[in-house]
Design a protein around this motif. Structure first.
Motif, PDB file in Angstrom:
ATOM      1  N   ARG A  86       0.835  -1.202   0.000  1.00  0.00           N
ATOM      2  CA  ARG A  86       0.000   0.000   0.000  1.00  0.00           C
ATOM      3  C   ARG A  86       0.871   1.253   0.000  1.00  0.00           C
ATOM      4  O   ARG A  86       0.587   2.208  -0.717  1.00  0.00           O
ATOM      5  CB  ARG A  86      -0.956   0.003   1.185  1.00  0.00           C
ATOM      6  N   SER A  92      -3.099  -3.018  -7.324  1.00  0.00           N
ATOM      7  CA  SER A  92      -3.736  -4.332  -7.439  1.00  0.00           C
ATOM      8  C   SER A  92      -4.237  -4.886  -6.106  1.00  0.00           C
ATOM      9  O   SER A  92      -4.761  -5.993  -6.069  1.00  0.00           O
ATOM     10  CB  SER A  92      -2.763  -5.330  -8.075  1.00  0.00           C
ATOM     11  N   LEU A  93      -4.084  -4.138  -5.006  1.00  0.00           N
ATOM     12  CA  LEU A  93      -4.564  -4.632  -3.711  1.00  0.00           C
ATOM     13  C   LEU A  93      -6.079  -4.774  -3.728  1.00  0.00           C
ATOM     14  O   LEU A  93      -6.794  -3.868  -4.150  1.00  0.00           O
ATOM     15  CB  LEU A  93      -4.166  -3.680  -2.581  1.00  0.00           C
ATOM     16  N   SER A  94      -6.544  -5.916  -3.237  1.00  0.00           N
ATOM     17  CA  SER A  94      -7.986  -6.129  -3.122  1.00  0.00           C
ATOM     18  C   SER A  94      -8.508  -5.355  -1.905  1.00  0.00           C
ATOM     19  O   SER A  94      -7.720  -4.847  -1.092  1.00  0.00           O
ATOM     20  CB  SER A  94      -8.278  -7.621  -2.940  1.00  0.00           C
ATOM     21  N   LYS A  95      -9.805  -5.299  -1.744  1.00  0.00           N
ATOM     22  CA  LYS A  95     -10.389  -4.626  -0.577  1.00  0.00           C
ATOM     23  C   LYS A  95      -9.930  -5.304   0.714  1.00  0.00           C
ATOM     24  O   LYS A  95      -9.632  -4.641   1.700  1.00  0.00           O
ATOM     25  CB  LYS A  95     -11.917  -4.613  -0.663  1.00  0.00           C
ATOM     26  N   ARG A  96      -9.871  -6.612   0.707  1.00  0.00           N
ATOM     27  CA  ARG A  96      -9.407  -7.339   1.895  1.00  0.00           C
ATOM     28  C   ARG A  96      -7.953  -7.011   2.197  1.00  0.00           C
ATOM     29  O   ARG A  96      -7.561  -6.787   3.342  1.00  0.00           O
ATOM     30  CB  ARG A  96      -9.569  -8.850   1.706  1.00  0.00           C
ATOM     31  N   GLN A  97      -7.122  -6.950   1.167  1.00  0.00           N
ATOM     32  CA  GLN A  97      -5.721  -6.628   1.359  1.00  0.00           C
ATOM     33  C   GLN A  97      -5.540  -5.192   1.856  1.00  0.00           C
ATOM     34  O   GLN A  97      -4.701  -4.925   2.717  1.00  0.00           O
ATOM     35  CB  GLN A  97      -4.934  -6.853   0.059  1.00  0.00           C
ATOM     36  N   GLU A  98      -6.345  -4.277   1.335  1.00  0.00           N
ATOM     37  CA  GLU A  98      -6.323  -2.890   1.818  1.00  0.00           C
ATOM     38  C   GLU A  98      -6.702  -2.857   3.298  1.00  0.00           C
ATOM     39  O   GLU A  98      -6.092  -2.134   4.086  1.00  0.00           O
ATOM     40  CB  GLU A  98      -7.304  -2.019   1.023  1.00  0.00           C
ATOM     41  N   ALA A  99      -7.707  -3.637   3.667  1.00  0.00           N
ATOM     42  CA  ALA A  99      -8.135  -3.690   5.071  1.00  0.00           C
ATOM     43  C   ALA A  99      -7.026  -4.272   5.948  1.00  0.00           C
ATOM     44  O   ALA A  99      -6.775  -3.768   7.048  1.00  0.00           O
ATOM     45  CB  ALA A  99      -9.410  -4.512   5.202  1.00  0.00           C
ATOM     46  N   ASP A 100      -6.353  -5.310   5.472  1.00  0.00           N
ATOM     47  CA  ASP A 100      -5.232  -5.896   6.220  1.00  0.00           C
ATOM     48  C   ASP A 100      -4.121  -4.867   6.415  1.00  0.00           C
ATOM     49  O   ASP A 100      -3.539  -4.760   7.496  1.00  0.00           O
ATOM     50  CB  ASP A 100      -4.667  -7.121   5.495  1.00  0.00           C
TER      51      ASP A 100
END
Length: 170
Positions: A86, A92-100
């Motif tokens: 990030r 390419s980060l998914s929403k879950r990856q952004e949340a992580d």
């Protein structure tokens, strides 16, 4: 018959920029053998941001190959890598990856006196410990036997907006 090196060594060779063919020649195996192992390690065609985040992890993280459990998918490690991606602006980060990544950053900001560390021989592997003067402002405990990278080390510094970083006296 020649053999490929450990996953950790193979990953380092790959991330240093060697092609599959160059690695294969070095170990007397086929390019396909290198590609297959890298594929099993899920790093065969790693995009730039993901590769950089992976390369900034200084530990020889335990994988299933070594037996007795694995740490390569541990939540703290994944959070660190998503956070780094990030910071690099990985689209390419998914929403879950952004949340992580967000959870990892909030943990840093809430606990500026802690650093992420790794013990390969423990069951959990990753753990948070109190910051020492040796840690400086890094968010991870850099191993004494590893050289710090010349590039991108600033990504491992405490994020802006942090509370005052205090080391615990030894």
């Amino acid at each position: 018959m020649a053999d490929l090196p450990s996953n950790a060594v193979l990953a380092k060779l790959h991330f240093s920029g060697l092609s599959d063919a160059q690695i294969a020649k070095r170990y007397g195996v086929t390019r396909q053998a290198v590609n297959k192992r890298l594929g099993l390690m899920e790093i065969s065609s790693m995009p730039e941001h993901r590769a950089k985040a992976h390369a900034l992890v200084p530990w020889d993280v335990k994988t299933v190959q070594y037996g007795g459990g694995s740490h390569h998918t541990a939540y703290p490690l994944e959070g660190l890598k998503m956070y780094l991606r990030r910071l690099m602006g990985d689209p390419s980060l998914s929403k879950r990856q952004e949340a992580d990544a967000g959870r990892f950053e909030r943990k840093l900001l809430k606990n500026p006196g802690l650093v992420l560390d790794y013990d390969r021989d423990s069951e959990a592997g990753f753990y948070w410990r109190e910051r020492t003067p040796q840690d400086g402002t890094l968010i991870i405990a850099w191993p004494l036997d590893k050289e710090k990278p010349a590039e991108d080390l600033e990504l491992l510094e405490m994020p802006s907006g942090e509370k005052e970083v205090q080391a615990v006296p030894q």
